[in-house]
Design a protein around this motif. Structure first.
Motif, PDB file in Angstrom:
ATOM      1  N   ASN A 279       1.193  -1.144   0.047  1.00 55.96           N
ATOM      2  CA  ASN A 279       0.247   0.016  -0.255  1.00 55.96           C
ATOM      3  C   ASN A 279       0.912   1.446  -0.111  1.00 55.96           C
ATOM      4  OD1 ASN A 279      -2.340  -1.608   0.233  1.00 55.96           O
ATOM      5  ND2 ASN A 279      -2.715  -1.185   2.199  1.00 55.96           N
ATOM      6  N   LEU A 280       0.045   2.386  -0.679  1.00 52.00           N
ATOM      7  CA  LEU A 280       1.169   3.856  -1.036  1.00 52.00           C
ATOM      8  C   LEU A 280       1.182   4.741   0.417  1.00 52.00           C
ATOM      9  CD1 LEU A 280       0.989   4.356  -4.684  1.00 52.00           C
ATOM     10  CD2 LEU A 280       2.837   2.998  -3.763  1.00 52.00           C
ATOM     11  N   ARG A 281      -0.472   4.367   1.126  1.00 54.88           N
ATOM     12  CA  ARG A 281      -0.800   4.966   1.700  1.00 54.88           C
ATOM     13  C   ARG A 281      -1.561   4.219   2.851  1.00 54.88           C
ATOM     14  NH1 ARG A 281      -3.436  11.342   1.332  1.00 54.88           N
ATOM     15  NH2 ARG A 281      -3.037  11.893   3.123  1.00 54.88           N
ATOM     16  N   ASN A 282      -1.689   4.530   3.742  1.00 54.91           N
ATOM     17  CA  ASN A 282      -2.642   3.890   4.897  1.00 54.91           C
ATOM     18  C   ASN A 282      -2.956   4.864   6.003  1.00 54.91           C
ATOM     19  OD1 ASN A 282      -3.036   0.755   4.692  1.00 54.91           O
ATOM     20  ND2 ASN A 282      -0.511   1.133   4.728  1.00 54.91           N
ATOM     21  N   PHE A 283      -4.628   5.749   5.998  1.00 55.28           N
ATOM     22  CA  PHE A 283      -4.935   6.499   6.832  1.00 55.28           C
ATOM     23  C   PHE A 283      -5.857   5.918   7.500  1.00 55.28           C
ATOM     24  CE2 PHE A 283      -7.436  10.407   7.882  1.00 55.28           C
ATOM     25  CZ  PHE A 283      -6.528  11.537   7.966  1.00 55.28           C
ATOM     26  N   ARG A 284      -5.584   6.646   8.822  1.00 54.91           N
ATOM     27  CA  ARG A 284      -7.005   6.547   9.421  1.00 54.91           C
ATOM     28  C   ARG A 284      -7.366   7.670  10.789  1.00 54.91           C
ATOM     29  NH1 ARG A 284      -7.276   1.440  13.499  1.00 54.91           N
ATOM     30  NH2 ARG A 284      -9.183   1.363  15.308  1.00 54.91           N
ATOM     31  N   LEU A 285      -7.940   7.890  10.915  1.00 55.71           N
ATOM     32  CA  LEU A 285      -8.692   9.081  11.535  1.00 55.71           C
ATOM     33  C   LEU A 285     -10.080   9.197  11.827  1.00 55.71           C
ATOM     34  CD1 LEU A 285      -7.348  11.919  12.841  1.00 55.71           C
ATOM     35  CD2 LEU A 285      -7.748  12.532  11.037  1.00 55.71           C
ATOM     36  N   LEU A 286     -10.176   9.035  13.464  1.00 50.91           N
ATOM     37  CA  LEU A 286     -12.025  10.232  13.772  1.00 50.91           C
ATOM     38  C   LEU A 286     -13.016   8.706  12.921  1.00 50.91           C
ATOM     39  CD1 LEU A 286     -11.613  13.062  14.253  1.00 50.91           C
ATOM     40  CD2 LEU A 286     -11.343  11.462  15.501  1.00 50.91           C
ATOM     41  N   GLY A 287     -12.595   7.416  13.130  1.00 49.67           N
ATOM     42  CA  GLY A 287     -13.709   6.407  12.311  1.00 49.67           C
ATOM     43  C   GLY A 287     -12.910   6.713  10.254  1.00 49.67           C
ATOM     44  N   ILE A 288     -12.184   7.366   9.985  1.00 48.21           N
ATOM     45  CA  ILE A 288     -12.593   7.583   8.487  1.00 48.21           C
ATOM     46  C   ILE A 288     -10.783   6.494   8.417  1.00 48.21           C
ATOM     47  CG2 ILE A 288     -11.637   8.989   6.578  1.00 48.21           C
ATOM     48  CD1 ILE A 288     -13.165  11.512   7.899  1.00 48.21           C
ATOM     49  N   PHE A 289     -10.982   5.916   7.687  1.00 46.88           N
ATOM     50  CA  PHE A 289     -10.075   5.034   6.556  1.00 46.88           C
ATOM     51  C   PHE A 289      -9.626   4.940   5.427  1.00 46.88           C
ATOM     52  CE2 PHE A 289     -12.617   3.367   9.918  1.00 46.88           C
ATOM     53  CZ  PHE A 289     -11.327   2.133  10.971  1.00 46.88           C
ATOM     54  N   TYR A 290      -8.486   5.242   5.612  1.00 41.74           N
ATOM     55  CA  TYR A 290      -7.766   5.531   3.474  1.00 41.74           C
ATOM     56  C   TYR A 290      -6.613   4.380   2.977  1.00 41.74           C
ATOM     57  CZ  TYR A 290      -6.861   7.861  -1.065  1.00 41.74           C
ATOM     58  OH  TYR A 290      -6.022   7.932  -1.681  1.00 41.74           O
ATOM     59  N   ARG A 291      -6.891   3.667   2.235  1.00 43.83           N
ATOM     60  CA  ARG A 291      -5.603   3.274   1.693  1.00 43.83           C
ATOM     61  C   ARG A 291      -5.793   3.688  -0.180  1.00 43.83           C
ATOM     62  NH1 ARG A 291      -7.489  -2.579   4.608  1.00 43.83           N
ATOM     63  NH2 ARG A 291      -8.109  -2.004   6.733  1.00 43.83           N
ATOM     64  N   GLU A 292      -4.639   3.562  -0.510  1.00 45.91           N
ATOM     65  CA  GLU A 292      -4.118   3.145  -1.491  1.00 45.91           C
ATOM     66  C   GLU A 292      -3.219   2.306  -2.239  1.00 45.91           C
ATOM     67  OE1 GLU A 292      -1.265   6.868  -2.080  1.00 45.91           O
ATOM     68  OE2 GLU A 292      -3.468   8.139  -2.004  1.00 45.91           O
ATOM     69  N   THR A 293      -4.041   1.525  -2.735  1.00 41.94           N
ATOM     70  CA  THR A 293      -3.529  -0.160  -2.750  1.00 41.94           C
ATOM     71  C   THR A 293      -3.128  -1.012  -3.855  1.00 41.94           C
ATOM     72  OG1 THR A 293      -5.593  -0.459  -3.863  1.00 41.94           O
ATOM     73  CG2 THR A 293      -5.573  -1.145  -0.996  1.00 41.94           C
ATOM     74  N   LEU A 294      -3.523   0.345  -5.269  1.00 46.99           N
ATOM     75  CA  LEU A 294      -3.192  -0.384  -5.817  1.00 46.99           C
ATOM     76  C   LEU A 294      -2.313   0.772  -7.051  1.00 46.99           C
ATOM     77  CD1 LEU A 294      -2.236  -2.488  -8.194  1.00 46.99           C
ATOM     78  CD2 LEU A 294      -4.565  -2.218  -9.082  1.00 46.99           C
ATOM     79  N   TYR A 295      -0.921   0.999  -7.921  1.00 43.56           N
ATOM     80  CA  TYR A 295      -0.657   2.396  -8.930  1.00 43.56           C
ATOM     81  C   TYR A 295      -0.464   1.273  -9.646  1.00 43.56           C
ATOM     82  CZ  TYR A 295       1.432   6.532 -10.634  1.00 43.56           C
ATOM     83  OH  TYR A 295       1.493   7.137 -11.059  1.00 43.56           O
ATOM     84  N   LYS A 296      -0.015   0.703 -10.828  1.00 39.61           N
ATOM     85  CA  LYS A 296       0.588  -0.036 -11.883  1.00 39.61           C
ATOM     86  C   LYS A 296       0.267   0.906 -13.335  1.00 39.61           C
ATOM     87  CE  LYS A 296      -2.513  -3.486 -12.986  1.00 39.61           C
ATOM     88  NZ  LYS A 296      -2.996  -4.684 -12.581  1.00 39.61           N
ATOM     89  N   GLY A 297       1.370   0.667 -14.246  1.00 38.66           N
ATOM     90  CA  GLY A 297       0.872   1.112 -15.351  1.00 38.66           C
ATOM     91  C   GLY A 297       1.910   1.041 -16.061  1.00 38.66           C
ATOM     92  N   THR A 298       2.028   2.215 -17.744  1.00 37.14           N
ATOM     93  CA  THR A 298       3.026   2.342 -18.584  1.00 37.14           C
ATOM     94  C   THR A 298       3.614   3.173 -19.170  1.00 37.14           C
ATOM     95  OG1 THR A 298       3.358  -0.470 -19.045  1.00 37.14           O
ATOM     96  CG2 THR A 298       4.158   1.493 -20.644  1.00 37.14           C
ATOM     97  N   MET A 299       4.700   4.026 -18.929  1.00 39.97           N
ATOM     98  CA  MET A 299       4.844   4.661 -19.645  1.00 39.97           C
ATOM     99  C   MET A 299       5.534   4.374 -20.190  1.00 39.97           C
ATOM    100  SD  MET A 299       5.713   7.535 -16.582  1.00 39.97           S
ATOM    101  CE  MET A 299       5.161   7.088 -14.593  1.00 39.97           C
TER     102      MET A 299
END
Length: 501
Positions: free
Chosen positions: A363-383
């Motif tokens: 995960n690129l980011r895990n965030f938890r605050l006052l009952g709010i949860f947020y995760r950046e779970t996937l980031y892939k690709g081609t340039m």
């Protein structure tokens, strides 16, 4: 450093040129000669700086205007396949096959001096100022944004209600009618202008949106849906107040939070907030800003494989060809705390990065605050990058997939107030404890068909038309793009239709 190929490239003699006598659309599919599977994101080159990219199924099409000068061969190429020259007549076949070609591991290139992989990476960094295009440019582009949402859980958590109309049955019915899956496709053809100062302008030629207006694409959509239902079930002289500010775009934060927590909340608000920029043109510019900000050499890119190369382990795994240029094939993986693995394809002559393939390992980011949860779970690709007439490189193709997961687990008070009551207007109250979980995947496919170097005066002279809007489609209509060159839609888009429309 001089470089010599140990085998000769097949040369096609130009026996003469022909001209298109009427507007012609070429449509076909590129497949692997052995497996007969479509070859995704291959290049079909029909001019020195003109070409198209196959879609994920290997399908492609492009428009030849009347009077277009044609050479004898149009080339199709893809990493791991033999570059093949075809006539216009051959391109009109419904299926085109090309043969696989393994990445060479040795014996293909001779060098004045063998370079280690660390030497190569140092030269990549040294040459960045000379290799990256900063000149003003106009790019004819096609951008497809595909957003897939899945509501994993919606528990309204009914606790009590003194509002007769807002009983448990009504509240539970909201959860039942919310679609669990949503699909939203936006396709745009236009011209993108940029300067070295990161000034952007967009001229949209045509755009379409495919989605079901009943779908829930964000938490804000859920809030609006609930508010609408609540308002339909209260007295005419009453109004509702959401006590916690839950359905506003801003996440309310208690004053006792530290400055760090407040900053995280602001960043989270930016990530989760629905796009409120008015107009298609501004929305396109926002996407370009986000996409270009993730190019491997940008300062704040998540893919920091060049800027923080010390965090990665590199290995030279072979050699290949891209656009007739020999490239080093270099794999990378984290040494410790880095996030990505993938491959770099580096031009042997000038050390320009011509392609990057990457995927995150955590995960690129895990965030938890006052009952709010947020995760950046996937980031892939081609340039993928191509060389311009000024011998610098700019984007030719992007395929990014970005996955997020969000949970909101907090109490909610809905208060009924009566505008005709003097003094304390609170009449009744509904109390919920909502547990809402949603996964969202955002996929961008950007193709640049034509690069034209311009001057600053041409950039300044362009006036954006911000009145242009996307055409809404409840069902995919292939005739909408007739007469235009785009990346062909995949099967899911071709079969998209809103049920009960």
């Amino acid at each position: 450093m001089s470089v010599y190929k140990s085998h000769f490239t097949l040369l096609f003699a130009l026996l003469g040129a022909s001209f298109v006598t009427a507007q012609t659309t070429i449509t076909s599919r590129l497949v692997d000669a052995k497996t007969e599977r479509g070859i995704p994101y291959a290049t079909v080159q029909y001019g020195e700086y003109k070409g198209v990219i196959t879609n994920e199924e290997g399908r492609f099409s492009f428009l030849l205007e009347e009077g277009t000068e044609l050479l004898d061969s149009i080339y199709v190429s893809s990493m791991g396949y033999q570059k093949t020259g075809l006539t216009l007549e051959q391109l009109q076949d419904t299926l085109i096959t090309i043969k696989p070609k393994a990445i060479e591991l040795s014996g293909v290139y001779l060098f004045d001096k063998e370079l280690s992989v660390d030497d190569i990476m140092e030269k990549v960094k040294e040459r960045l100022p000379q290799n990256v295009n900063n000149a003003p440019i106009k790019q004819r582009y096609f951008l497809r944004q595909s957003i897939f949402g899945t509501v994993q859980k919606l528990d309204m958590g009914f606790e009590k209600s003194s509002i007769e109309e807002l009983d448990k049955e009504l509240v539970d019915s909201i959860a039942r009618i919310i679609p669990r899956n949503s699909y939203h496709y936006t396709e745009t053809l236009g011209d993108f202008y940029k300067t070295k100062d990161d000034d952007y302008k967009v001229s949209v030629l045509r755009a379409a949106e495919l989605y079901d207006k009943k779908d829930i694409g964000s938490f804000e959509d859920l809030g609006k849906r609930m508010e609408e239902m609540f308002k339909q079930n209260v007295k005419k002289d009453s109004y509702l107040k959401i006590k916690s500010g839950l359905f506003s775009q801003k996440v309310q934060v208690d004053s006792i939070l530290t400055e760090i927590q407040e900053q995280e909340a602001k960043e989270l608000e930016k990530e989760l907030g629905k796009d409120t920029i008015s107009g298609l043109v501004d929305a396109q510019k926002r996407i370009f800003k986000e996409v270009l900000g993730e190019v491997y050499h940008e300062e704040d890119t998540k893919l920091n494989v060049i800027d923080k190369s010390r965090k990665y382990r590199f290995e030279l795994v072979g050699y290949a060809d891209i656009d007739d240029a020999g490239v080093y094939v270099i794999s990378f993986e984290p040494k410790g705390s880095a996030d990505f693995r993938g491959r770099l394809y580096v031009n042997i002559e000038d050390f320009a990065v011509m392609q990057v393939d990457f995927e995150n390992l955590k995960n690129l980011r895990n965030f938890r605050l006052l009952g709010i949860f947020y995760r950046e779970t996937l980031y892939k690709g081609t340039m993928r990058f191509s060389k311009l007439p000024n011998n610098r490189y700019d984007l030719r193709f992007v395929d990014f997939t970005f996955g997020r997961w969000f949970r909101f687990d907090r109490p909610l008070d809905v208060i009924e107030k009566n505008k005709n009551v003097r003094g304390r207007r609170k009449q009744n109250e509904l109390r919920l404890n909502i547990d809402f979980r949603m996964a969202n995947t955002n996929k961008w496919e950007l193709v640049v068909y034509d690069n034209t170097l311009i001057d600053k005066a041409q950039f300044e002279a362009l006036t954006e038309d911000k009145s242009v809007k996307a055409t809404y489609m409840p069902t995919y209509n292939p005739e909408f793009w007739q007469g235009y060159t785009i990346m062909e839609p995949n099967q899911a888009i071709r079969e998209f239709t809103v049920e009960g429309k």
